[in-house]
Design a protein around this motif. Structure first.
Motif, PDB file in Angstrom:
ATOM      1  N   ASP A 137      45.398  40.974  -5.893  1.00  0.00           N
ATOM      2  CA  ASP A 137      45.952  39.686  -5.502  1.00  0.00           C
ATOM      3  C   ASP A 137      45.005  38.847  -4.632  1.00  0.00           C
ATOM      4  N   GLU A 185      53.196  44.325  -5.586  1.00  0.00           N
ATOM      5  CA  GLU A 185      52.563  43.177  -6.257  1.00  0.00           C
ATOM      6  C   GLU A 185      52.290  43.510  -7.726  1.00  0.00           C
ATOM      7  N   HIS A 249      58.768  36.439  -3.438  1.00  0.00           N
ATOM      8  CA  HIS A 249      58.155  36.052  -2.162  1.00  0.00           C
ATOM      9  C   HIS A 249      58.997  35.088  -1.343  1.00  0.00           C
ATOM     10  N   HIS A 266      54.180  43.791   3.827  1.00  0.00           N
ATOM     11  CA  HIS A 266      54.322  42.737   2.831  1.00  0.00           C
ATOM     12  C   HIS A 266      54.954  43.249   1.533  1.00  0.00           C
ATOM     13  N   VAL A 270      58.375  42.133  -0.308  1.00  0.00           N
ATOM     14  CA  VAL A 270      58.371  41.593  -1.673  1.00  0.00           C
ATOM     15  C   VAL A 270      59.359  42.372  -2.548  1.00  0.00           C
TER      16      VAL A 270
HETATM   17 ZN   LIG Z   1      52.274  38.887  -1.951  1.00  0.00          ZN
END
Ligand SMILES: [Zn+2]
Ligand SMILES: NC(=O)c1ccc[n+]([C@@H]2O[C@H](COP(=O)([O-])OP(=O)(O)OC[C@H]3O[C@@H](n4cnc5c(N)ncnc54)[C@H](O)[C@@H]3O)[C@@H](O)[C@H]2O)c1
Length: 361
Positions: A137, A185, A249, A266, A270
């Motif tokens: 990412d 992700e 997100h 994170h 998510v």
């Molecule tokens: Zn992210």
């Protein structure tokens, strides 16, 4: 080794993904004519673990190296640290042409990219991402930033690297939490764009958890290709195409903010954001119950949470309305239209959003 290209005309660049490819970094840089002196931004852990190998490969091709260490924390994404890095960079900048290597996770990548974008109005930099999240990412797409006390990523530029080199062997030393954060992700990409990847993640769980190099290479290359294609079409997020990368997100960011960035990492945020988005996707009849369950099962399989602890639903909803992307009257959610497809839906009614957040408890 697999290669993906981010197509941006004269600013196009390759993303190389593979096991054992760090040793070819010097040769790559030489071919690109990027400059003569390498200024490497990283942290102490990564320098101790991998610095010698990195420097050896560069010296062998005639690049003198200078390591600039920053603290291993999101706090390093600050104006203060950027100022210190710039001062040291200027001190090391002799008559020869200097370039930056961002050697670390998303924190180092965002900070070093930001410095590259402003020093002398922009110098060349390359990304050598070392976390799964950074490889799939943050290293691709040129979003660079530092944080302010008022909020994350408030100062920055879109400034593309010249090369991304994703060495899979780095991932061996990631702990379980960091690895599963990156997997959130990966699952996001699969759900929005790649059904084949989704099935691969379902069928190869053991290999992936074992960090089998060929499985990881396939996953990282698939995600890199999706990100590269989207960035190639919508570099500055003005055409709405980059927006689908925000799947999970919207509520995810609200959760991070409500927990003051301490409660969840994170990827965990998510995962919970994806779970809330699935609830909305079901409300809008975009996805069937079985597919939504398959997505939730996959998140769980990779150690990601589906239920919230430690913050209240009210705090999450309040944080959602303070989000910088929530512009006045209109909200915008990326929803799942079945595995491998995403849709953007605007103006979702408040009570539906609240119900989706409450469903996380
Ligand atoms: Zn992210
Ligand atoms: N620019 C973008 O498009 C973009 C996209 C997503 C996230 N981000 C940013 O990325 C940051 C998060 O990135 P992250 O999750 O990589 O966090 P991070 O950079 O803080 O890395 C997480 C931890 O892993 C350690 N680490 C790094 N590589 C390792 C390795 N190979 N082995 C063992 N430990 C290692 C780091 O030292 C750190 O302690 C956030 O600041 C976020 O805002 C940016």
């Amino acid at each position: 080794m697999r290669k993906v290209t981010v197509n941006l005309g004269k600013r196009s660049y390759p993303v190389a993904i593979g096991s054992g490819i760090l040793s070819s970094l010097g040769a790559y840089l030489k071919k690109m004519d990027i400059g003569s002196d390498a200024f490497i931004v990283t942290n102490a852990f990564l320098k101790n673990k991998y610095g010698r190998k990195l420097a050896q490969g560069l010296s062998a091709k005639g690049f003198p190296c200078h390591f600039k260490l920053v603290a291993d924390s999101e706090n390093s994404k600050s104006m203060e640290t950027a100022g210190q890095v710039i001062k040291e960079l200027a001190g090391f900048d002799h008559k020869r042409k200097i370039f930056i290597i961002a050697f670390g996770g998303g924190v180092v990548g965002d900070l070093a990219g930001f410095v590259a974008s402003v020093y002398k109005r922009g110098i060349s930099y390359v990304q050598v991402p070392t976390t799964l999240l950074a490889q799939v990412d943050s290293s691709i797409g040129g979003k660079t930033a530092v944080d302010l006390a008022l909020g994350k990523n408030l100062v920055g530029a879109i400034y593309q690297p010249r090369l991304v080199l994703s060495e899979i062997d780095f991932l061996k030393t990631l702990n379980r939490e960091q690895f599963s954060s990156g997997m959130a992700e990966v699952i996001k990409y699969a759900v929005i764009k790649d059904k084949h990847l989704f099935c691969f993640l379902e069928n190869n769980h053991k290999k992936i958890i074992r960090k089998d190099p060929s499985a990881l290479e396939y996953i990282i290359a698939s995600c890199s290709r999706i990100k590269a294609e989207i960035v190639s079409r919508d570099e500055k997020e003005t055409r709405g195409q980059r927006t689908i990368l925000n799947f999970g997100h919207t509520i995810g960011h609200a959760l991070e903010a409500a927990g003051a960035y301490r409660g969840y990492n994170h990827g965990q945020a998510v995962s919970l954001g994806i779970s809330a988005a699935l609830e909305l996707s079901l409300d809008y009849k975009l996805i069937d119950a079985d597919s939504a369950q398959r997505i939730r099962d996959l998140l769980r399989l990779y150690g990601l949470p589906l239920k919230v602890r430690g913050v209240t639903a009210a705090a999450i909803i309040r944080a959602h309305y303070h989000d910088k992307k929530f512009s006045g009257k209109e909200n915008k959610f990326v929803l799942s239209a079945g595995i491998g497809r995403a849709r953007i839906i605007r103006n979702i009614k408040l009570d539906l959003i609240e119900k989706a957040v409450e469903g996380l408890f």
